[in-house]
Design a protein around this motif. Structure first.
Motif, PDB file in Angstrom:
ATOM      1  N   TYR A 110      -4.792  11.224   2.731  1.00 24.92           N
ATOM      2  CA  TYR A 110      -3.116  10.786   2.305  1.00 24.92           C
ATOM      3  C   TYR A 110      -2.477  11.983   2.204  1.00 24.92           C
ATOM      4  O   TYR A 110      -1.038  11.686   2.305  1.00 24.92           O
ATOM      5  CB  TYR A 110      -3.158  10.079   1.075  1.00 24.92           C
ATOM      6  CG  TYR A 110      -3.870   8.828   1.051  1.00 24.92           C
ATOM      7  CD1 TYR A 110      -3.388   7.476   1.659  1.00 24.92           C
ATOM      8  CD2 TYR A 110      -5.253   8.866   0.435  1.00 24.92           C
ATOM      9  CE1 TYR A 110      -4.361   6.272   1.572  1.00 24.92           C
ATOM     10  CE2 TYR A 110      -6.024   7.515   0.631  1.00 24.92           C
ATOM     11  CZ  TYR A 110      -5.559   6.434   0.971  1.00 24.92           C
ATOM     12  OH  TYR A 110      -6.155   5.158   0.815  1.00 24.92           O
ATOM     13  N   TYR A 131       3.202   9.556  -2.765  1.00 23.94           N
ATOM     14  CA  TYR A 131       2.871   9.181  -1.450  1.00 23.94           C
ATOM     15  C   TYR A 131       3.039   7.856  -1.719  1.00 23.94           C
ATOM     16  O   TYR A 131       3.779   7.159  -0.820  1.00 23.94           O
ATOM     17  CB  TYR A 131       1.506   9.821  -1.209  1.00 23.94           C
ATOM     18  CG  TYR A 131       1.146   9.021   0.032  1.00 23.94           C
ATOM     19  CD1 TYR A 131       1.427   9.507   1.493  1.00 23.94           C
ATOM     20  CD2 TYR A 131       0.306   7.725   0.032  1.00 23.94           C
ATOM     21  CE1 TYR A 131       1.074   8.844   2.486  1.00 23.94           C
ATOM     22  CE2 TYR A 131      -0.182   7.013   1.212  1.00 23.94           C
ATOM     23  CZ  TYR A 131       0.224   7.778   2.665  1.00 23.94           C
ATOM     24  OH  TYR A 131      -0.025   7.247   3.591  1.00 23.94           O
ATOM     25  N   LEU A 132       2.394   7.120  -2.639  1.00 17.60           N
ATOM     26  CA  LEU A 132       2.441   5.714  -2.511  1.00 17.60           C
ATOM     27  C   LEU A 132       3.971   4.880  -3.049  1.00 17.60           C
ATOM     28  O   LEU A 132       4.275   4.106  -2.408  1.00 17.60           O
ATOM     29  CB  LEU A 132       1.600   5.146  -3.601  1.00 17.60           C
ATOM     30  CG  LEU A 132      -0.156   5.514  -3.311  1.00 17.60           C
ATOM     31  CD1 LEU A 132      -0.963   5.075  -4.508  1.00 17.60           C
ATOM     32  CD2 LEU A 132      -0.652   4.525  -1.903  1.00 17.60           C
ATOM     33  N   ASN A 133       4.668   5.896  -3.903  1.00 20.15           N
ATOM     34  CA  ASN A 133       5.825   5.381  -4.249  1.00 20.15           C
ATOM     35  C   ASN A 133       6.966   5.378  -3.422  1.00 20.15           C
ATOM     36  O   ASN A 133       8.057   4.788  -3.424  1.00 20.15           O
ATOM     37  CB  ASN A 133       6.176   6.119  -5.737  1.00 20.15           C
ATOM     38  CG  ASN A 133       6.946   5.496  -6.632  1.00 20.15           C
ATOM     39  OD1 ASN A 133       6.973   4.072  -6.508  1.00 20.15           O
ATOM     40  ND2 ASN A 133       7.728   6.039  -7.341  1.00 20.15           N
ATOM     41  N   LYS A 134       6.643   6.069  -2.373  1.00 23.49           N
ATOM     42  CA  LYS A 134       7.463   5.765  -1.014  1.00 23.49           C
ATOM     43  C   LYS A 134       7.773   4.424  -0.591  1.00 23.49           C
ATOM     44  O   LYS A 134       8.653   4.079   0.079  1.00 23.49           O
ATOM     45  CB  LYS A 134       7.299   7.087   0.014  1.00 23.49           C
ATOM     46  CG  LYS A 134       7.243   8.394  -0.639  1.00 23.49           C
ATOM     47  CD  LYS A 134       7.381   9.495   0.562  1.00 23.49           C
ATOM     48  CE  LYS A 134       7.103  10.966   0.123  1.00 23.49           C
ATOM     49  NZ  LYS A 134       7.533  11.261  -1.136  1.00 23.49           N
ATOM     50  N   LYS A 135       6.495   3.791  -0.734  1.00 25.92           N
ATOM     51  CA  LYS A 135       6.390   2.422  -0.037  1.00 25.92           C
ATOM     52  C   LYS A 135       6.711   1.158  -0.948  1.00 25.92           C
ATOM     53  O   LYS A 135       6.635   0.184  -0.637  1.00 25.92           O
ATOM     54  CB  LYS A 135       5.256   2.508   0.791  1.00 25.92           C
ATOM     55  CG  LYS A 135       5.245   3.447   1.840  1.00 25.92           C
ATOM     56  CD  LYS A 135       4.073   3.256   2.568  1.00 25.92           C
ATOM     57  CE  LYS A 135       3.802   4.392   3.697  1.00 25.92           C
ATOM     58  NZ  LYS A 135       2.893   5.246   3.463  1.00 25.92           N
ATOM     59  N   CYS A 136       6.470   1.535  -2.434  1.00 27.12           N
ATOM     60  CA  CYS A 136       6.398   0.340  -3.376  1.00 27.12           C
ATOM     61  C   CYS A 136       6.832   0.978  -4.607  1.00 27.12           C
ATOM     62  O   CYS A 136       7.167   2.150  -4.888  1.00 27.12           O
ATOM     63  CB  CYS A 136       4.958  -0.069  -3.329  1.00 27.12           C
ATOM     64  SG  CYS A 136       3.714   1.051  -3.786  1.00 27.12           S
ATOM     65  N   SER A 141       2.460   1.087  -7.313  1.00 21.37           N
ATOM     66  CA  SER A 141       1.615   2.292  -6.841  1.00 21.37           C
ATOM     67  C   SER A 141       0.523   2.597  -7.953  1.00 21.37           C
ATOM     68  O   SER A 141      -0.481   3.161  -7.736  1.00 21.37           O
ATOM     69  CB  SER A 141       2.582   3.503  -7.080  1.00 21.37           C
ATOM     70  OG  SER A 141       3.455   3.273  -6.184  1.00 21.37           O
TER      71      SER A 141
END
Ligand code: F6R
Length: 577
Positions: A110, A131-136, A141
């Motif tokens: 990732y 990284y995860l927080n860019k999508k949710c 996240s």
């Protein structure tokens, strides 16, 4: 090992956070740090010295902070590696206890675009959040971490745009405390005195705290908000005039023994032990030394086949009997090596009895039966009262399951044990002789050898003097080569059936120039013995002897000016493998 604390409040939290951090010191650490969030800006302070040093440099205060004591695992002791640790764009920050086993794989999968500034596995978690927080959302996240991370983790995480502390827990302890503010920490002792109640998080719990409230979910509860089972907080950790917790905790033993005269054990535990044909005991360190005594009690008193195993070496195979029972011993209830051993035992569907000093611990949760030794909080890293009391629990169980009446013998000890402190000056005399020596050997046989193992461990961990214990009969098979005119050998003699053999071995080392000291029971003593104690039942002599060996270690470390309650490199709660 590492400790974490986070506070959220309408008031400034520096005082409670630093005080909490100080109470985590006993767990062992080599660096520490704190971050405040003020007006969407992080302010971070770190030290590779003591918390005192950290506090001196803090020049702000605020209503939201996370802090950490680090015990280095991944990466050397350095300011960069000390927590809190930023994401690479400095938008998020984290403190973490535990170890991420697949951190290299996560980096590869990732985080190829990310720049890393530390050598820690923790930095992977915080960049993964970015990284995860860019999508949710942030909460989603955090929840997704459970799918990706492998290992143990209790984390506190802040997004600089939110006045919240997010948390997640897997196999490392985390506790939510309610006082004037919300506090989340790895150790109940870090909660402020005015905390009314607390909740011990379960694996799979995640959520956040704000200055007024909390939100708590569990991955297995499909996002339903969880309501808490609170426990009232009740403990006293004052030094009560003693110089160190270790000394205080040794002196508590006589009073604690009183509670054992009429101690009742659950019938289902007694029946389970009665119905078993083999008893396997598993533990680490000092608790392993107690387990070894337990194995001796169960085999010699109850006539059950019993063996003690070191948790980190424990391998379960198919040869264990269907009617075997496992007994695990742990002061903290959080020892990672033991947790792993219990998982192996449970996979094979064996039942586990836990003997432990911490109610609501992970080891209690994992076990089928729980016996609280009720020793009260043990702060000194070197375990003392817990060793004596968990050994006593096993002595009692070994007698109860064969209907032996041991009460008179125990009462004799309880009534007389305080006099053991009368030999304090003699112990101090030995301590002053050995304090400037580099090596020391303990010699015993049978139960006395098991006591020597603990005597040796206790001495080395707080005095840093190299110490080993030998079964007296084994000495001539190799180790006697170490003996010279500069050697010191301490013999422990409490068992009539082995006394002569131990004496013979002591003569052998004396004739090779060693200086010897003997700790013996009156009926087995010679005038020349250094410490002679009243006769007690053979299987109960571990109580006075344990106090003597603990005090000997204590006075030796005191002479050397060591940090007795927080010996170097050691941790109270060993939460990593
Ligand atoms: C030594 C000591 C350690 C612990 C060991 C296991 O004085 O305290 O050896 O006994 O780390 O810890 P617990 O008993 O918490 O499982």
């Amino acid at each position: 090992m590492c400790g974490i604390i986070g506070c959220c409040s309408n008031h400034n939290v520096l005082h409670n956070t630093i005080n909490g951090l100080k109470k985590l010191e006993y767990r062992g650490y080599d660096s520490c740090g704190i971050t405040f969030l003020l007006n969407k800006e992080f302010h971070t302070f770190k030290s590779i010295k003591r918390i005192e040093d950290l506090s001196k440099n803090i020049n702000i205060d605020g209503g939201l902070a996370i802090a950490h004591t680090r015990w280095a695992t991944h990466g050397k002791v350095s300011l960069d590696n000390a927590h809190p640790i930023y994401s690479s764009d400095k938008k998020y920050i984290i403190v973490h206890n535990g170890i991420i086993e697949n951190y290299l794989k996560i980096k590869d999968t990732y985080l190829k675009e990310y720049i890393f500034y530390t050598e820690t596995d923790t930095e992977v978690i915080i960049n993964l959040i970015d990284y995860l927080n860019k999508k949710c959302t942030m909460l989603e996240s955090i929840k997704r971490l459970y799918e990706i991370l492998e290992g143990t983790y209790a984390c506190l995480i802040i997004d600089k745009n939110e006045d919240k502390i997010y948390f997640i827990k897997n196999k490392s302890p985390l506790i939510l405390g309610f006082s004037n503010e919300l506090i989340i920490t790895s150790d109940i002792l870090a909660l402020p005195k005015n905390t009314k109640k607390y909740y011990r998080l379960k694996d799979g719990d995640y959520g956040y705290i704000t200055k007024d409230t909390y939100s708590l979910f569990n991955i297995n509860d499909q996002n339903h908000f969880l309501f808490l089972d609170y426990y009232p907080l009740n403990y006293d950790i004052s030094l009560k005039g003693f110089k160190h917790y270790m000394e205080k905790e040794i002196y508590e033993i006589p009073d604690l023994l009183h509670n054992y005269i009429n101690k009742k054990y659950e019938n289902r535990i007694i029946n389970t032990l009665k119905n078993s044909n083999k008893i396997y005991l598993v533990a680490s360190g000092t608790s392993f030394n107690a387990a070894s005594l337990g194995a001796l009690f169960f085999s010699q008193i109850s006539k059950k086949e019993s063996y003690a195993f070191i948790s980190s070496e424990f391998q379960i195979d198919n040869t264990y009997d269907d009617k075997a029972i496992f007994v695990v011993i742990s002061q903290s209830g959080e020892t990672a090596d033991l947790i792993k051993a219990i998982s192996k035992i449970k996979k094979k569907n064996y039942e586990v009895i836990a003997i432990c000093n911490v109610e609501n611990s992970t080891i209690k949760e994992m076990s089928d039966y729980f016996i609280n030794i009720n020793a009260g909080v043990e702060i000194a890293v070197a375990s003392t009262k817990s060793y004596t009391l968990s050994s006593l629990v096993m002595y009692q169980l070994a007698n109860i399951i064969v209907d032996n009446d041991y009460k008179e013998k125990l009462t004799d000890i309880v009534d007389n044990i305080s006099s053991i402190f009368d030999v304090k000056d003699k112990i101090k005399k030995i301590a002053s002789y050995i304090s400037n020596k580099e090596h020391l050997y303990y010699l015993g046989k049978g139960i006395d050898y098991l006591l020597c193992n603990e005597a040796s461990l206790k001495l080395k961990e707080i005095s840093y003097i190299h110490s080993e214990s030998f079964p007296s009969g084994e000495l001539k098979h190799g180790s006697i080569a170490l003996i010279s005119s500069s050697s010191i050998v301490i013999g422990i003699i409490t068992d009539p059936s082995n006394a002569n053999l131990i004496r013979n071995s002591l003569e052998e080392v004396k004739s090779r120039g060693a200086k010897t000291y003997v700790i013996s029971l009156e009926s087995l003593s010679l005038d020349s013995d250094s410490i002679i104690i009243k006769d007690f039942d053979k299987y109960l002599s571990f109580i006075p002897i344990s106090i003597i060996i603990q005090l000997l270690a204590y006075f030796t470390a005191l002479n050397l000016g060591n940090d007795i309650d927080k010996p170097r490199n050691l941790a109270k709660s060993v939460t990593v493998e």
